[in-house]
Design a protein around this motif. Structure first.
Motif, mmCIF file in Angstrom:
data_model
loop_
_atom_site.group_PDB
_atom_site.id
_atom_site.type_symbol
_atom_site.label_atom_id
_atom_site.label_comp_id
_atom_site.label_asym_id
_atom_site.label_seq_id
_atom_site.Cartn_x
_atom_site.Cartn_y
_atom_site.Cartn_z
ATOM 1 N N ARG A 204 0.807 -1.217 0.000
ATOM 2 C CA ARG A 204 0.000 0.000 0.000
ATOM 3 C C ARG A 204 0.845 1.274 0.000
ATOM 4 N N GLY A 205 2.158 1.101 0.008
ATOM 5 C CA GLY A 205 3.039 2.262 -0.028
ATOM 6 C C GLY A 205 3.399 2.836 1.312
ATOM 7 N N ASN A 206 2.994 2.164 2.384
ATOM 8 C CA ASN A 206 3.342 2.634 3.726
ATOM 9 C C ASN A 206 4.720 2.113 4.130
ATOM 10 N N PRO A 207 5.403 2.806 5.041
ATOM 11 C CA PRO A 207 6.710 2.324 5.504
ATOM 12 C C PRO A 207 6.596 0.914 6.085
ATOM 13 N N ALA A 208 7.516 0.056 5.736
ATOM 14 C CA ALA A 208 7.511 -1.323 6.235
ATOM 15 C C ALA A 208 8.105 -1.353 7.639
ATOM 16 N N GLY A 209 7.254 -1.545 8.641
ATOM 17 C CA GLY A 209 7.713 -1.595 10.023
ATOM 18 C C GLY A 209 8.139 -2.994 10.427
ATOM 19 N N ALA A 210 8.501 -3.135 11.695
ATOM 20 C CA ALA A 210 8.984 -4.422 12.196
ATOM 21 C C ALA A 210 7.931 -5.514 12.061
ATOM 22 N N ALA A 211 6.656 -5.177 12.326
ATOM 23 C CA ALA A 211 5.581 -6.172 12.234
ATOM 24 C C ALA A 211 5.446 -6.701 10.813
ATOM 25 N N HIS A 212 5.525 -5.805 9.833
ATOM 26 C CA HIS A 212 5.433 -6.223 8.426
ATOM 27 C C HIS A 212 6.621 -7.117 8.050
ATOM 28 N N ILE A 213 7.804 -6.756 8.508
ATOM 29 C CA ILE A 213 9.002 -7.536 8.187
ATOM 30 C C ILE A 213 8.887 -8.947 8.749
ATOM 31 N N ARG A 214 8.386 -9.061 9.966
ATOM 32 C CA ARG A 214 8.204 -10.392 10.565
ATOM 33 C C ARG A 214 7.175 -11.209 9.792
ATOM 34 N N LYS A 215 6.120 -10.556 9.304
ATOM 35 C CA LYS A 215 5.103 -11.260 8.526
ATOM 36 C C LYS A 215 5.678 -11.766 7.199
ATOM 37 N N VAL A 216 6.512 -10.968 6.576
ATOM 38 C CA VAL A 216 7.144 -11.371 5.314
ATOM 39 C C VAL A 216 7.968 -12.639 5.518
ATOM 40 N N ALA A 217 8.743 -12.663 6.606
ATOM 41 C CA ALA A 217 9.575 -13.837 6.892
ATOM 42 C C ALA A 217 8.721 -15.066 7.189
ATOM 43 N N ALA A 218 7.700 -14.910 8.022
ATOM 44 C CA ALA A 218 6.843 -16.040 8.386
ATOM 45 C C ALA A 218 6.111 -16.588 7.163
ATOM 46 N N ARG A 219 5.616 -15.692 6.310
ATOM 47 C CA ARG A 219 4.904 -16.124 5.105
ATOM 48 C C ARG A 219 5.841 -16.871 4.153
ATOM 49 N N ALA A 220 7.063 -16.398 4.040
ATOM 50 C CA ALA A 220 8.042 -17.070 3.176
ATOM 51 C C ALA A 220 8.352 -18.470 3.695
ATOM 52 N N GLY A 221 8.391 -18.627 5.014
ATOM 53 C CA GLY A 221 8.646 -19.942 5.594
ATOM 54 C C GLY A 221 7.508 -20.915 5.338
ATOM 55 N N VAL A 229 8.169 -22.251 12.260
ATOM 56 C CA VAL A 229 7.830 -20.874 11.902
ATOM 57 C C VAL A 229 9.123 -20.107 11.643
ATOM 58 N N LEU A 230 9.240 -19.551 10.465
ATOM 59 C CA LEU A 230 10.446 -18.808 10.113
ATOM 60 C C LEU A 230 10.376 -17.406 10.714
ATOM 61 N N THR A 231 11.417 -17.018 11.440
ATOM 62 C CA THR A 231 11.493 -15.701 12.060
ATOM 63 C C THR A 231 12.705 -14.939 11.527
ATOM 64 N N CYS A 232 12.692 -13.632 11.726
ATOM 65 C CA CYS A 232 13.842 -12.813 11.310
ATOM 66 C C CYS A 232 15.086 -13.175 12.110
ATOM 67 N N ARG A 233 14.894 -13.517 13.373
ATOM 68 C CA ARG A 233 16.028 -13.932 14.198
ATOM 69 C C ARG A 233 16.661 -15.206 13.630
ATOM 70 N N MET A 234 15.809 -16.104 13.128
ATOM 71 C CA MET A 234 16.315 -17.338 12.545
ATOM 72 C C MET A 234 17.118 -17.055 11.274
ATOM 73 N N LEU A 235 16.681 -16.062 10.506
ATOM 74 C CA LEU A 235 17.437 -15.680 9.313
ATOM 75 C C LEU A 235 18.790 -15.081 9.704
ATOM 76 N N ARG A 236 18.810 -14.338 10.789
ATOM 77 C CA ARG A 236 20.078 -13.782 11.291
ATOM 78 C C ARG A 236 21.002 -14.908 11.741
ATOM 79 N N HIS A 237 20.454 -15.900 12.445
ATOM 80 C CA HIS A 237 21.262 -17.050 12.859
ATOM 81 C C HIS A 237 21.759 -17.836 11.650
ATOM 82 N N THR A 238 20.924 -17.919 10.625
ATOM 83 C CA THR A 238 21.313 -18.630 9.404
ATOM 84 C C THR A 238 22.498 -17.945 8.747
ATOM 85 N N PHE A 239 22.406 -16.625 8.629
ATOM 86 C CA PHE A 239 23.522 -15.869 8.052
ATOM 87 C C PHE A 239 24.793 -16.071 8.884
#
Length: 259
Positions: A204-221, A229-239
């Protein structure tokens, strides 16, 4: 007196660029210290290393590692500043050491190479360019959710393949970007028609906040049929895990932004 000194220290940390969340925690920990030292009617030059050590132990005892570290960090910052401003000739906090985290019973969960590949491949095929670029950045840099949410276009230098933005702790971290990530980010930014300064936006063109970022990761998982459940923290651990396998622990700590 102590309240005024603490106010001066917190103001100096704010001018240094420390995040508001960290400033709130800093003031909370030092507020407890101010009440403690006021009971003993001590001036800055009368505080000893033993006194500070006893306070830190007493303050952190009911809590865990994170609180103990925050207490020591707050006290060391305050007395370092008091010495710098010549309110005290010595720094009694100098002998204090940060608590050590006990060894984990279980290693943090991370994605195997084929799982990570599935997550990114499906995201590229289905997600918006913004969400795919967002997910690619998380996977390729190990940045924290809050760090990514605070990024603006000005933080990004595509020609120089660098991303310079504030991270946890209030300091500026420069991250080198891979050529493939630069290509993804360039394509994404070229598709933007808005003038918002934020680096990532929602559909919708709104700034992507932390909640949106977490949803993107969970949906991708979920899309990749991961058994968790895929989390952003898990992606950080993966890296961090894959980086450690290639570069070793010291380099990986620097890549993750640890000081």
């Amino acid at each position: 007196m102590w309240d005024e000194l603490i106010d001066g220290f917190v103001d100096s940390e704010r001018s240094r660029g420390l995040r508001e969340r960290s400033l709130v925690d800093l003031r909370r920990q030092l507020g407890v210290f101010a009440a403690h030292v006021a009971e003993d009617s001590l001036l800055p030059e009368e505080v000893t290393a033993g006194y500070l050590r006893d306070f830190c132990v007493q303050r952190a005892a009911p809590y865990g590692y994170a609180t103990a570290k925050a207490v020591v960090w707050s006290v060391k910052g305050l007395f370092g500043w008091l010495k710098l401003k010549r309110y005290s000739k010595n720094d009694p906090s100098a002998p204090l050491r940060y608590p050590r985290l006990l060894a984990r019973r279980q290693l943090p969960q991370y994605l195997k190479a084929e799982q990570l590949r599935a997550v990114l491949t499906l995201s590229q095929a289905v997600d918006t360019l913004s969400d795919f670029a967002l997910l690619s950045l998380l996977c390729s840099t190990g940045l924290r959710t809050g760090d990514v949410a605070g990024l603006t276009r000005k933080n990004l230098d595509l020609d120089g393949r660098r991303l310079a933005g504030p991270v946890k702790g209030g300091w500026l971290k420069t991250t080198v970007l891979s050529e493939s990530l630069v290509a993804v980010l360039r394509q994404y930014l070229q598709s933007r028609s808005d003038s918002r300064p934020t680096l990532f936006v929602t559909a919708r063109g709104n700034p992507a906040g932390a909640a949106h970022i977490r949803k993107v990761a969970a949906r991708a998982g979920r899309r990749a049929a991961l058994p968790f459940v895929l989390t952003c923290r898990m992606l950080r651990h993966t890296f961090g895990t894959h980086a450690a396998q290639r570069h070793g622990r010291t380099v990986t700590q620097a890549l993750l932004g640890h000081r």
